[in-house]
Design an enzyme around this catalytic site. Structure first.
Site, PDB file in Angstrom:
ATOM      1  N   LYS A 159       0.838  -1.218   0.000  1.00  0.00           N
ATOM      2  CA  LYS A 159       0.000   0.000   0.000  1.00  0.00           C
ATOM      3  C   LYS A 159       0.862   1.252   0.000  1.00  0.00           C
ATOM      4  CE  LYS A 159      -2.408   2.524   3.686  1.00  0.00           C
ATOM      5  NZ  LYS A 159      -1.341   2.999   4.556  1.00  0.00           N
ATOM      6  N   ARG A 229      -3.409   9.873   3.906  1.00  0.00           N
ATOM      7  CA  ARG A 229      -2.186  10.582   4.222  1.00  0.00           C
ATOM      8  C   ARG A 229      -1.322  10.804   2.973  1.00  0.00           C
ATOM      9  NH1 ARG A 229      -0.137  13.818   8.186  1.00  0.00           N
ATOM     10  NH2 ARG A 229       2.114  13.737   8.133  1.00  0.00           N
ATOM     11  N   PRO A 259       2.029  16.134  12.141  1.00  0.00           N
ATOM     12  CA  PRO A 259       2.227  17.438  11.495  1.00  0.00           C
ATOM     13  C   PRO A 259       2.927  17.281  10.134  1.00  0.00           C
ATOM     14  CG  PRO A 259       3.851  17.101  13.241  1.00  0.00           C
ATOM     15  CD  PRO A 259       2.925  15.921  13.289  1.00  0.00           C
ATOM     16  N   ASP A 261       5.314  19.702   9.209  1.00  0.00           N
ATOM     17  CA  ASP A 261       6.368  20.722   9.263  1.00  0.00           C
ATOM     18  C   ASP A 261       7.626  20.338   8.489  1.00  0.00           C
ATOM     19  OD1 ASP A 261       6.435  18.782  11.398  1.00  0.00           O
ATOM     20  OD2 ASP A 261       8.186  19.837  12.175  1.00  0.00           O
ATOM     21  N   LEU A 262       7.983  19.062   8.502  1.00  0.00           N
ATOM     22  CA  LEU A 262       9.208  18.650   7.797  1.00  0.00           C
ATOM     23  C   LEU A 262       9.024  18.754   6.281  1.00  0.00           C
ATOM     24  CD1 LEU A 262      10.187  15.579   9.997  1.00  0.00           C
ATOM     25  CD2 LEU A 262      11.347  17.798   9.890  1.00  0.00           C
ATOM     26  N   ASP A 445       3.740  -0.034  12.024  1.00  0.00           N
ATOM     27  CA  ASP A 445       2.519  -0.527  11.362  1.00  0.00           C
ATOM     28  C   ASP A 445       2.194  -1.979  11.737  1.00  0.00           C
ATOM     29  OD1 ASP A 445       2.434   1.937  10.199  1.00  0.00           O
ATOM     30  OD2 ASP A 445       2.832   1.263   8.150  1.00  0.00           O
ATOM     31  N   VAL A 467       7.030   5.789  17.475  1.00  0.00           N
ATOM     32  CA  VAL A 467       6.903   6.572  16.234  1.00  0.00           C
ATOM     33  C   VAL A 467       5.691   7.517  16.286  1.00  0.00           C
ATOM     34  CG1 VAL A 467       6.697   6.458  13.723  1.00  0.00           C
ATOM     35  CG2 VAL A 467       8.071   4.746  14.931  1.00  0.00           C
TER      36      VAL A 467
HETATM   37  C1  LIG Z   1       1.223   6.470   3.524  1.00  0.00           C
HETATM   38  C2  LIG Z   1       2.394   6.055   4.308  1.00  0.00           C
HETATM   39  O1  LIG Z   1       3.447   5.805   3.774  1.00  0.00           O
HETATM   40  N1  LIG Z   1       2.198   5.907   5.605  1.00  0.00           N
HETATM   41  C3  LIG Z   1       3.277   5.452   6.436  1.00  0.00           C
HETATM   42  C4  LIG Z   1       4.180   6.610   6.725  1.00  0.00           C
HETATM   43  O2  LIG Z   1       3.388   7.613   7.331  1.00  0.00           O
HETATM   44  P1  LIG Z   1       3.979   9.081   7.478  1.00  0.00           P
HETATM   45  O3  LIG Z   1       4.791   9.408   6.305  1.00  0.00           O
HETATM   46  O4  LIG Z   1       2.864   9.970   7.839  1.00  0.00           O
HETATM   47  O5  LIG Z   1       4.911   8.872   8.756  1.00  0.00           O
HETATM   48  P2  LIG Z   1       6.187   9.705   9.160  1.00  0.00           P
HETATM   49  O6  LIG Z   1       7.387   8.845   9.017  1.00  0.00           O
HETATM   50  O7  LIG Z   1       6.154  10.996   8.453  1.00  0.00           O
HETATM   51  O8  LIG Z   1       5.901   9.977  10.690  1.00  0.00           O
HETATM   52  C5  LIG Z   1       6.772   9.547  11.703  1.00  0.00           C
HETATM   53  C6  LIG Z   1       6.767  10.551  12.841  1.00  0.00           C
HETATM   54  O9  LIG Z   1       7.243  11.787  12.362  1.00  0.00           O
HETATM   55  C7  LIG Z   1       6.378  12.835  12.716  1.00  0.00           C
HETATM   56  N2  LIG Z   1       6.416  13.881  11.674  1.00  0.00           N
HETATM   57  C8  LIG Z   1       6.231  13.549  10.369  1.00  0.00           C
HETATM   58  C9  LIG Z   1       6.257  14.495   9.386  1.00  0.00           C
HETATM   59  C10 LIG Z   1       6.462  15.835   9.766  1.00  0.00           C
HETATM   60  O10 LIG Z   1       6.497  16.741   8.933  1.00  0.00           O
HETATM   61  N3  LIG Z   1       6.630  16.142  11.076  1.00  0.00           N
HETATM   62  C11 LIG Z   1       6.626  15.184  12.042  1.00  0.00           C
HETATM   63  O11 LIG Z   1       6.795  15.479  13.229  1.00  0.00           O
HETATM   64  C12 LIG Z   1       5.015  12.148  12.800  1.00  0.00           C
HETATM   65  O12 LIG Z   1       4.109  12.884  13.574  1.00  0.00           O
HETATM   66  C13 LIG Z   1       5.391  10.818  13.410  1.00  0.00           C
HETATM   67  O13 LIG Z   1       5.449  10.935  14.798  1.00  0.00           O
HETATM   68  O14 LIG Z   1       5.222   6.189   7.597  1.00  0.00           O
HETATM   69  C14 LIG Z   1       4.773   5.725   8.875  1.00  0.00           C
HETATM   70  C15 LIG Z   1       5.992   5.396   9.714  1.00  0.00           C
HETATM   71  O15 LIG Z   1       6.654   4.286   9.206  1.00  0.00           O
HETATM   72  C16 LIG Z   1       3.831   4.546   8.683  1.00  0.00           C
HETATM   73  O16 LIG Z   1       3.296   4.212   9.924  1.00  0.00           O
HETATM   74  C17 LIG Z   1       2.714   4.875   7.713  1.00  0.00           C
HETATM   75  O17 LIG Z   1       2.021   3.698   7.391  1.00  0.00           O
HETATM   76  C1  LIG Z   2      -0.650   4.573   9.247  1.00  0.00           C
HETATM   77  C2  LIG Z   2      -0.889   3.968   8.101  1.00  0.00           C
HETATM   78  O1  LIG Z   2      -1.379   4.538   6.987  1.00  0.00           O
HETATM   79  P1  LIG Z   2      -1.543   6.103   6.675  1.00  0.00           P
HETATM   80  O2  LIG Z   2      -0.184   6.714   6.813  1.00  0.00           O
HETATM   81  O3  LIG Z   2      -2.025   6.095   5.276  1.00  0.00           O
HETATM   82  O4  LIG Z   2      -2.513   6.658   7.637  1.00  0.00           O
HETATM   83  C3  LIG Z   2      -0.627   2.509   7.940  1.00  0.00           C
HETATM   84  O5  LIG Z   2      -0.542   2.068   6.785  1.00  0.00           O
HETATM   85  O6  LIG Z   2      -0.521   1.809   8.944  1.00  0.00           O
END
Ligand SMILES: CC(=O)N[C@H]1[C@@H](OP(=O)(O)OP(=O)(O)OC[C@H]2O[C@@H](n3ccc(=O)[nH]c3=O)[C@H](O)[C@@H]2O)O[C@H](CO)[C@@H](O)[C@@H]1O
Ligand SMILES: C=C(OP(=O)(O)O)C(=O)O
Length: 569
Positions: A159, A229, A259, A261-262, A445, A467
């Site tokens: 996915k 997302r 968030p 922000d990154l 996940d 995470v």
């Molecule tokens: C669609 C997709 O690929 N989803 C996956 C992606 O989510 P996603 O890309 O949203 O997850 P991130 O790796 O970005 O998030 C990890 C952590 O970083 C924080 N964060 C993230 C971005 C940002 O700009 N600022 C910030 O603080 C988030 O709040 C979280 O606590 O990676 C996660 C971590 O492996 C998985 O659980 C999700 O299934």
């Molecule tokens: C958190 C997940 O997905 P998404 O980032 O799309 O919400 C996930 O696949 O477990």
């Protein structure tokens, strides 16, 4: 109760006491086997806790005769069968029908309740019901536990790779043919996101043809973006292609603040001006044309931010260095895909990406990697049911941390071919301590699914989620099944029983995708029947989870249930 074709059957009951009712069966006039399809009736919420059952045009002769309510399983901690029986009888008395008929029906219902006989209207009758409208029954999973699994399961495309690669397809001006795209709600919504900016999406052979040559908009459809997302990641591709983008803040699993922000700071480092207002992110290249290469250090190796910035940098003028990036296989898959379109991305799979921007990417044919999270879910399904199953295709290396932990608790796992795994599980499994981490650590996940498993392992396990700050909501639901879990912020202390803790079926609510999977797995292990509501979360990210489990011998069905939120009126 007789019912005219144009009238309606009005009835009311206290929904809160039916929290654990599994289904309502509607019978035809003359034969109990003549079960009317649920989609032949409108279930309309009429004020507080009041429903109206109205035949839809064209089904005039199929009047509702009786409604059979099913009590919760005897071991449900929420609600006793006696209370449900009483409630049901009073409910039937509230029907506006002649008293003689009421008596019959009441005793029928009580019999049904007493014997707790299964009267579920099964999935075939439900197929036309989606999408459910307010007031309709919703689908839940009905899982009959304690069955062994056996056989081989086919693992779908990942996915999180498929979604990133679909966003990445916007970077290419040529035709992109993609294979192993899983049939998921999230993928369909991503197609809508692409189509809303002018991308053509067509099914072709066993994959999809994506043509992003003529982009007609830089503002994808808000409704679709807000449902997942990964939709937000298109901001990188749109800014790269057009130097401009307007993307709503994304949806996705409710597992923390999440968030962006990154993403924003990284895009700014690549020469974008970003403004967030009215729930949308407005971005444009500062020079009025293209993004420009730059350097950016991610405070946290965010998967999404790495992917967004990779797409943006792939098309930017000049060279970009991204440090402390995510190393997840899905990030590598996106890099491989973009490189196959002519991009120049080096270092994928390490913590630093070195990207030379190329203004125009060409078409390609690409096959998405197998879903390591789906494979991990099936490994845990085998472990929690103490079964032996095989799975294919998988990339065993992507599951290294998961395989290691499952071996620690006593499972035997063999790599049978370069792309196949087999797991055998003994009756007695041991506890272990696990902390989720970015790849190659244990994946967040799979944390909820692992929590379910550890409730059935002897001894005490400590499970820590690092995470996402809000990703242990399944613990409360698992407790309803009898799991011994103590929560302290993001740490779960799980006490299994010496002989492997026995869970008991009960109605539970899936609050997000992986929490839903965790509850399905717990249901497979539990004594009795587990009803899982909120399965639209599961359909977001698992391709035919119920069918795949059934093919392995599990008893899992889609069944109608009343939505719990109706109690909140
Ligand atoms: C669609 C997709 O690929 N989803 C996956 C992606 O989510 P996603 O890309 O949203 O997850 P991130 O790796 O970005 O998030 C990890 C952590 O970083 C924080 N964060 C993230 C971005 C940002 O700009 N600022 C910030 O603080 C988030 O709040 C979280 O606590 O990676 C996660 C971590 O492996 C998985 O659980 C999700 O299934
Ligand atoms: C958190 C997940 O997905 P998404 O980032 O799309 O919400 C996930 O696949 O477990």
């Amino acid at each position: 109760m007789k019912q005219g074709s144009s009238g309606s059957v009005g009835f009311s009951f206290e929904r809160k006491n039916f929290r654990s009712i599994a289904s309502i069966r509607v019978l035809g006039e003359h034969s109990s086997t003549n079960v009317c399809k649920s989609d032949s009736f409108n279930w309309v919420l009429k004020g507080r806790n009041r429903f109206c059952l109205t035949p839809i045009c064209g089904v005039e002769n199929r009047v509702a005769l009786e409604v059979v309510l099913e009590a919760p399983p005897p071991n449900s901690p929420l609600h006793s069968p006696e209370a449900a029986a009483l409630e049901s009888a009073s409910y039937l008395e509230s029907l506006s029908s002649p008293r003689a008929e009421l008596g019959n029906r009441s005793s029928k219902a009580t019999q049904t309740l007493t014997s707790l006989k299964k009267t579920i209207l099964h999935s075939s009758a439900l197929t036309d019901m989606s999408p459910f409208r307010p007031g309709h029954l919703v689908e839940c999973f009905e899982v009959e536990g304690r069955r062994r699994l056996s056989g081989e399961v086919n693992i779908s495309g990942a996915k999180n790779s498929a979604l990133a690669v679909l966003a990445g397809a916007i970077c290419s001006e040529g035709q992109v043919y993609l294979e192993m795209i899983p049939d998921l709600h999230d993928v369909r919504r991503m197609f809508q996101v692409l189509q809303s900016v002018g991308v053509k999406v067509q099914r072709a052979s066993s994959g999809f043809m994506i043509d992003a040559k003529d982009l007609t908009s830089v503002e994808p459809c808000s409704e679709a973006v807000r449902k997942l997302r990964a939709s937000f990641f298109v901001i990188g591709a749109l800014l790269g292609r057009k130097g401009e983008a307007v993307v709503p803040l994304p949806g996705g699993c409710n597992i923390g603040a999440r968030p962006i922000d990154l993403h924003v700071r990284g895009l700014e480092a690549l020469g974008a001006d970003i403004e967030i207002r009215q729930g949308k992110v407005f971005g444009r290249a500062l020079n009025g044309r293209n993004l420009t290469g730059g350097s950016f250090f991610l405070d946290y190796p965010s998967v999404g931010a790495t992917e967004t910035l990779m797409m943006a940098a792939a098309l930017a003028d000049g060279h970009t260095t991204l440090s402390n990036v995510a190393q997840e296989p899905e990030v590598v898959d996106l890099a491989n895909f973009l490189n196959s379109c002519g991009a120049c991305i080096q270092g994928a799979g390490t913590n630093t990406l070195s990207i030379s921007g190329i203004r125009k990417l060409h078409g390609t044919e690409y096959c998405v990697i197998p879903d390591r999270i789906e494979a991990g879910t099936f490994l845990i399904a085998a472990a929690i049911t103490r079964s032996s199953i095989s799975m294919n295709p998988v990339i065993p290396k992507h599951l290294a941390s998961v395989i290691e932990k499952l071996r620690t608790i006593g499972c035997q796992i063999q790599v049978t071919r370069s792309d196949s795994l087999r797991i055998n599980c003994a009756e007695m499994l041991r506890s272990c301590n696990v902390k989720t981490l970015p790849y190659p650590g244990f994946p967040t996940d799979l944390q909820p699914q692992l929590m379910s498993l550890l409730t059935t392992c002897s001894g005490q396990s400590v499970l820590e989620e690092t995470v996402f700050e809000g990703r242990m909501r399944q613990a409360e639901e698992l407790q309803k099944l009898g799991a011994q879990i103590k929560m302290s912020r993001n740490i779960a202390i799980i006490n299994g029983k010496e002989t492997g803790s026995l869970l008991y079926g009960a109605p539970v609510l899936a609050t997000d995708l992986r929490a839903g999977a965790a509850l399905v797995l717990a249901g497979l292990s539990a004594e009795g029947t587990t009803y899982i509501e909120g399965i639209s979360h599961i359909d977001r990210g698992y391709e035919k989870l119920d069918l795949k489990l059934r093919l392995l011998g599990a008893s899992i069905q889609r069944a109608p249930c009343l939505p719990a939120e109706l109690t909140l009126e």
